[in-house]
Structures are given as C-alpha cells and as structure tokens.
Design an enzyme around this catalytic site. Structure first.
Site, PDB file in Angstrom:
ATOM      1  N   THR A   1       0.812  -1.216   0.000  1.00  0.00           N
ATOM      2  CA  THR A   1       0.000   0.000   0.000  1.00  0.00           C
ATOM      3  C   THR A   1       0.844   1.263   0.000  1.00  0.00           C
ATOM      4  O   THR A   1       0.453   2.288  -0.567  1.00  0.00           O
ATOM      5  CB  THR A   1      -0.934  -0.015   1.225  1.00  0.00           C
TER       6      THR A   1
ATOM      7  N   THR B   1       1.220  -4.292   4.450  1.00  0.00           N
ATOM      8  CA  THR B   1       0.962  -4.477   5.880  1.00  0.00           C
ATOM      9  C   THR B   1       0.356  -5.832   6.226  1.00  0.00           C
ATOM     10  O   THR B   1       0.413  -6.253   7.379  1.00  0.00           O
ATOM     11  CB  THR B   1       0.029  -3.383   6.414  1.00  0.00           C
TER      12      THR B   1
ATOM     13  N   SER C   1       1.803  -8.074  -0.205  1.00  0.00           N
ATOM     14  CA  SER C   1       2.439  -8.901   0.830  1.00  0.00           C
ATOM     15  C   SER C   1       1.716 -10.235   1.037  1.00  0.00           C
ATOM     16  O   SER C   1       2.348 -11.227   1.386  1.00  0.00           O
ATOM     17  CB  SER C   1       2.527  -8.129   2.147  1.00  0.00           C
TER      18      SER C   1
END
Length: 332
Positions: free
Chosen positions: A15, A97, A64
């Site tokens: 992000t 994240t 991720s």
C-alpha cells in the site's frame, strides 16, 4: 551533508507505494496493481535529505499476501548483504501491511547486527487523500538513521510508533493505528519535533539472530491449525498426510485444543512431527504441562501462531528434538 548516515531503502511493494483510481480509492486500489516508483515517493518528501542519504535498492514488488516464504528468504539474504556493507548505516524495507509482521519476524531471526533495520508500510495508498505513506516512509528513514536505534534488533515503524519485530502485530484491517505491540506495547515513538524516544530496555531473546539464510532456498512445511468449539482431528490428520514436518496448534483460550485435536497432536508427535502449542487469542503466554511436554509437545510461549510457525520452520532446519526446539522458543 556528506556526514549524514547512508540508509539503504528496499521497496517490496504494498500500500505504501500503491496508486488508486482516485484520491478516495482507499479500499480497492490493489485491483489496479499499480505502484509509484520509489523515486516518486522520495520526491514527495524532500525533507529526507536533511536526515540521511538514501540509497534505493531494487527488489521484486508484490502484494504482501502474495509473497511466498522463498521471497522472504531472498529478501533476508539481500538485507544480510546490506548490513554487511560498511558504507551502509541502516536499512529500511517498505512492505505491504498484511504480512509485514511475519517478514519482520523472519528478519529478526536471521539478522545479527547492531545496524538499524526498519520495516514500514502504510494503511492508505500513496495516491490517497491524507495518505500515511509519506510520513511513515520519512519516519522509517529517520529511525534507521537515529543513533538510538542501533542494537535494538529489527524494528517496525507505523503511525509514529516504534515496535519490536518479535511482538508487533496488525490488529485492525484498515485503521491508521492498526499495528500494536501486543502485551508489552511499543518500544517508543517518533515525536512531533523529530525526536526518537525509546522507553523499553533492549531484551535479547533466544532465537534472535540465531539462524543463517546463506544457502537456504526453502524451509520445511509447517502448518497452523486453529482450534474451535467441537473441532475434530481432520485438519491435523490432513496436515500430517500432506507431509508437514511441524504443526502449530492455535488452541482456544490459554492454548487448549479440543480432546480430539489433543489426541491427534500427540499421535503426530509420536510419528515424528514437531508440535508447538500456541493460543489463538493473540496475547499471553501458553503453558504446557510437564505431562504434555513429555509427549513431545512444545510451548510457543507468547508468540502468535503465525510467528511460531516461522520460527519452527527455521528451527527444523537444525533439529527435530522437542527439547532443543523448546530452547529456541525460550520454554525449555
């Protein structure tokens, strides 16, 4: 200016560099799969030139949650090379994240250095209105350049807050303060005036920096099995059939699987599978009785199941002896 520390910056996607459809696209920007170049992100924060000389290091960009363990090992090898470079004073890794805490934990297990290594991300895309991308990136570089960050292990910087890689977890899906320090709380904060303040002592732990990724291309299979009301042995048996070398049981409450799961876990341990008992609660230490330990089941201590899995994967490259496994978990 020439005396400023050199901070290597490794972008892995996520992000923090994402580009959305417009400034209010704060939820589904990932569907575009578009990233700002790291140079673009740095252009937005020219203030960074006053705190460090940034050296961008190219790396594969990916969401991720799409990363494989092999990707994290490759990243770890790159960071090992960077901290071994005498010209580099600190390292920043930008990361999505969703699994940032897992990558940070692996780095903490394989890095043995006093140089600051900081992971950061953002909860809002770089293109979003009031994005936290620029300030998190700036503060991560500031932290990696701060003398007080040396010798504190791998750190995570989010929302002006410094966390330990061992304890940090993402506790909310989308809030700016999504990252928490579990029971121990954060290590410190980046203050509005730019000061980096730590309020916890440095406490080494048994597995920190204990492993090497040199020549390590893959890791043994370890599955996490979550317990719930009425859970039977099906998932545990499936894990054994799939060839798992280890199983982390995310037990109920204080770390208790159901009776059916307990029997299956003991059978797996008897068959040579290393079993680690954790809790699904996300906080608190799991105690394993001497009788259960005698059956070859190891306590995860206060590690979350996903982190216990990563530690066990690395431990299994060295030993399958439950007593030695327990030493790495600090529960011998």
């Amino acid at each position: 200016m020439s005396q400023l520390p050199i901070v290597a910056l490794v972008p892995t996607g996520g992000t923090i560099g994402a580009r959305g459809r417009d400034r209010l696209d704060l939820a589904f920007y990932g569907e575009l799969d578009q990233q700002h170049a790291m140079e673009e992100l740095l252009e937005v924060i020219p203030e960074v030139r006053a705190v460090a000389r940034v050296r961008p290091v190219p790396f594969r960009s990916a969401a991720s949650h799409a990363l494989q363990v092999e990707d994290v090992l490759r990243l770890a090898r790159r960071v090992v090379q960077l901290v071994a470079d005498p010209s580099v004073d600190g390292v920043v890794v930008t990361h999505g994240t969703n699994t940032l805490e897992e990558t940070a934990f692996v780095l903490a297990l394989v890095l043995s250095t006093d140089k600051p290594v900081v992971l950061t991300g953002s909860m809002r895309p770089a293109s979003g209105l009031s994005s936290d991308s620029p300030i998190n990136l700036f503060n991560a570089i500031r932290l990696a350049a701060a003398p007080g960050a040396s010798g504190r292990g791998v750190l995570v910087l989010m929302d002006d807050t410094v966390h330990s890689a061992r304890d940090v977890t993402k506790a909310s899906t989308a809030r700016l303060d999504a990252f928490r320090g579990a029971e121990l709380g954060p290590l410190g904060f980046i203050e509005p005036d730019g000061s980096v303040l730590f309020h916890h002592r440095r406490e080494p732990w048994p597995a920190e920096g204990a492993f090497s990724v040199s020549g390590l291309a893959a890791l043994p299979r370890v599955d996490v099995v979550m317990s719930y009301l009425g859970a039977d042995a099906s998932l545990i048996d499936a894990s054994v059939r799939a060839g798992a070398a280890g199983i982390v049981s995310a037990g109920t409450g204080a770390g208790f699987p159901t009776p059916a799961e307990q029997a299956a876990l003991e059978a797996a341990a008897d068959g040579g599978v290393v079993v680690v008992q954790a809790s699904r609660t996300g906080s608190g230490r799991v105690g394993v009785s001497p009788a259960v330990m005698a059956r070859g089941i190891v306590s995860a201590g206060n590690l979350a199941p996903v982190k216990a899995r990563l530690l066990l994967m690395l431990v299994l490259t060295r030993t399958h002896d439950p007593r030695r496994v327990a030493e790495y978990f600090g529960c011998a």
